[in-house]
Design a protein around this motif. Structure first.
Motif, mmCIF file in Angstrom:
data_model
loop_
_atom_site.group_PDB
_atom_site.id
_atom_site.type_symbol
_atom_site.label_atom_id
_atom_site.label_comp_id
_atom_site.label_asym_id
_atom_site.label_seq_id
_atom_site.Cartn_x
_atom_site.Cartn_y
_atom_site.Cartn_z
ATOM 1 N N ILE A 106 0.848 -1.197 0.000
ATOM 2 C CA ILE A 106 0.000 0.000 0.000
ATOM 3 C C ILE A 106 0.886 1.250 0.000
ATOM 4 C CG2 ILE A 106 -1.623 1.344 1.391
ATOM 5 C CD1 ILE A 106 -2.895 -1.288 2.267
ATOM 6 N N GLY A 107 1.968 1.203 0.771
ATOM 7 C CA GLY A 107 2.910 2.314 0.765
ATOM 8 C C GLY A 107 3.537 2.521 -0.600
ATOM 9 N N SER A 109 2.221 1.711 -3.471
ATOM 10 C CA SER A 109 1.181 2.247 -4.349
ATOM 11 C C SER A 109 0.958 3.735 -4.085
ATOM 12 C CB SER A 109 -0.125 1.473 -4.138
ATOM 13 O OG SER A 109 -1.131 1.937 -5.000
ATOM 14 N N LEU A 110 0.896 4.100 -2.800
ATOM 15 C CA LEU A 110 0.711 5.508 -2.449
ATOM 16 C C LEU A 110 1.897 6.363 -2.902
ATOM 17 C CD1 LEU A 110 -0.839 5.237 1.135
ATOM 18 C CD2 LEU A 110 -1.988 5.935 -0.973
ATOM 19 N N ALA A 111 3.091 5.752 -2.934
ATOM 20 C CA ALA A 111 4.267 6.502 -3.377
ATOM 21 C C ALA A 111 4.093 6.974 -4.818
ATOM 22 C CB ALA A 111 5.523 5.633 -3.251
ATOM 23 N N TYR A 112 3.577 6.108 -5.679
ATOM 24 C CA TYR A 112 3.354 6.505 -7.072
ATOM 25 C C TYR A 112 2.212 7.511 -7.183
ATOM 26 C CZ TYR A 112 6.716 3.268 -9.054
ATOM 27 O OH TYR A 112 7.886 2.636 -9.395
ATOM 28 N N LEU A 113 1.212 7.361 -6.339
ATOM 29 C CA LEU A 113 0.105 8.329 -6.347
ATOM 30 C C LEU A 113 0.605 9.705 -5.902
ATOM 31 C CD1 LEU A 113 -2.878 8.999 -6.673
ATOM 32 C CD2 LEU A 113 -3.247 8.204 -4.326
ATOM 33 N N VAL A 114 1.409 9.720 -4.837
ATOM 34 C CA VAL A 114 1.992 10.982 -4.376
ATOM 35 C C VAL A 114 2.908 11.560 -5.457
ATOM 36 C CG1 VAL A 114 3.592 12.003 -2.698
ATOM 37 C CG2 VAL A 114 1.810 10.434 -1.925
ATOM 38 N N ALA A 248 0.705 2.728 -9.811
ATOM 39 C CA ALA A 248 0.087 2.755 -8.483
ATOM 40 C C ALA A 248 -0.996 1.692 -8.369
ATOM 41 C CB ALA A 248 -0.496 4.145 -8.207
ATOM 42 N N ASN A 251 0.619 -1.783 -8.067
ATOM 43 C CA ASN A 251 1.176 -2.004 -6.730
ATOM 44 C C ASN A 251 0.089 -2.266 -5.701
ATOM 45 O OD1 ASN A 251 4.263 -1.570 -6.428
ATOM 46 N ND2 ASN A 251 3.627 -0.068 -7.935
ATOM 47 N N LEU A 252 -1.074 -1.645 -5.878
ATOM 48 C CA LEU A 252 -2.189 -1.902 -4.974
ATOM 49 C C LEU A 252 -2.662 -3.341 -5.097
ATOM 50 C CD1 LEU A 252 -3.928 -0.491 -2.875
ATOM 51 C CD2 LEU A 252 -5.536 0.104 -4.690
#
Length: 414
Positions: A106-107, A109-114, A248, A251-252
């Motif tokens: 999840i981290g 995935s969130l890294a790519y979203l950020v 992202a 990765n999720l």
């Protein structure tokens, strides 16, 4: 910074090379001086190196800082996973390790979203804030770790029995005596181990198994994590910042793949789960190699299938090294596994952009499938079943039954 392909690839693998040295050094060091001191020191290094990344003005500075960050991350693998496994009841080990790896994905995935949002709103200098954000997160984790108790297993092995007794009483509110902690366990059995013990007898076979399956799982994984946007772009799945969103999503799905694996590891067991997982992981990579001009939804779908099937190996990358080795060399086993497998991952990740340019996307996907198939064969040959067994049983040398102690019950009780 207008980097060429070679420098860009070097940046991609710098942290992996740092992980090689970090795991090789900090794993045995954690077995020597304890889990707790190292548990906070590595976070401080991560905070400083991430903060300095914001001010980097030359490529070599970024490469050096990524190397240091990789070393700090690799240090955390043996420290955190050994500490966790030595506190957990046997029936919750797979579930808790699953929870940790789910949060990890999840981290990611969130890294790519950020990254997507920073690119959209901060422009060409957004990458500085991406790298600097690690300092903020690491500082938060550092504060959360303050007050974490030492592993009673390690304390008993180091001869600090009274301290182990106090830690158990303060943390679990269970009163134990020194005699219950030590039992009839000879001091020589739980003496401080030597990293060379990892390469003798049955432990050599177990190390080879972990290194091979670990490497075969993370080469495609790290290539996807590091160069996911480029891979999707080469397959015609969008371009520019939009590919960060696709990565992202993928990765999720890695996180979602751990959910069924969490149940399977405790029902059908570790061995069957990892064998079937590797066998199924080969198929979507072959499909991507055969159908490189597939429509975008199919491309993302194939990547998602690979991510979904990888749940078992992802969890066991952390669980197996902790279960198959005794307390005296547990952190060393994790550290050496991280070090040696990251070396392979670094080589593989470095070659991904080169392979995309020189060999093409199809050949790159087939190479990934072949690497995964090697992992499948290793699992058939050497994967062991550790379900519902205590750490003393799984880490014991075959034919030498472990001596039960109260200390062993801390991480093996129902």
């Amino acid at each position: 910074m207008h980097l060429d392909t070679g420098v860009e690839a070097t940046l991609g693998v710098a942290s992996l090379i740092g992980m090689f040295f970090g795991g090789l050094i900090c794993g045995p060091l954690t077995d020597r001086i304890g889990r707790k001191p190292m548990y906070t020191l590595d976070l401080l290094v991560l905070v400083v190196a991430s903060a300095l990344s914001v001010f980097a003005s030359e490529a070599w500075q970024l490469i050096l800082l990524r190397f240091i960050i990789g070393a700090a991350i690799a240090a955390d693998y043996p420290i955190a996973t050994a500490l966790l496994s030595e506190w957990l009841p046997r029936k919750r080990r797979a579930g808790m390790f699953s929870a940790v790896i789910i949060i990890w994905y999840i981290g990611a995935s969130l890294a790519y979203l950020v990254g997507y949002l920073i690119n959209e709103f901060m422009g060409s200098d957004g990458w500085r804030w991406m790298l600097g954000s690690g300092a903020i997160l690491a500082l938060i984790v550092f504060l959360l770790r303050i007050g974490t108790p030492e592993s009673p297993r390690w304390l008993v092995g180091a001869g600090r029995v009274d301290e182990a007794r106090r830690v158990i009483e303060n943390s679990l509110h269970v009163r134990v005596t020194a005699a219950e902690l030590t039992g009839s366990l000879p001091r020589t059995v739980e003496s401080r181990g030597n990293v060379l013990d990892l390469f003798r007898g049955i432990y050599l076979r177990r190390m080879l198994f972990i290194i091979i399956f670990f490497t075969c799982a993370i080469i495609p994984l790290f290539a996807l994590l590091t160069f996911g946007p480029q891979l999707l772009g080469s397959l015609g799945m969008g371009s520019g910042n939009l590919t960060n969103l696709g990565t992202a999503i993928i990765n999720l799905v890695f996180a979602l793949g751990c959910v069924p694996a969490m149940k399977l590891l405790e029902t059908i067991g570790r061995r069957k789960t990892i064998i079937w997982s590797f066998g199924l992981m080969v198929l979507p990579l072959i499909a991507l190699g055969l159908w490189t001009n597939a429509p975008g939804p199919f491309i993302v779908g194939f990547f998602c299938l690979y991510a979904l099937f990888s749940g078992g190996p992802s969890i066991l990358e952390w669980a197996y090294p902790n279960e198959l080795f005794p307390t005296r060399i547990r952190a060393a086993a994790v550290g050496v596994a991280v070090a040696l497998t990251r070396f392979g991952a670094a080589v593989g990740t470095f070659l991904v952009p080169v392979s995309l340019v020189t060999l093409g996307t199809s050949a790159t996907m087939f190479i990934g499938a072949a690497i995964t198939f090697i992992g499948f064969l290793a699992c058939i040959a050497w994967a062991e079943e550790t379900r519902s067994r205590s750490l003393e049983e799984t880490g014991a040398i075959e034919g030498v039954p472990p001596t039960p102690t109260t200390a062993s019950k801390v991480g093996s009780a129902p």
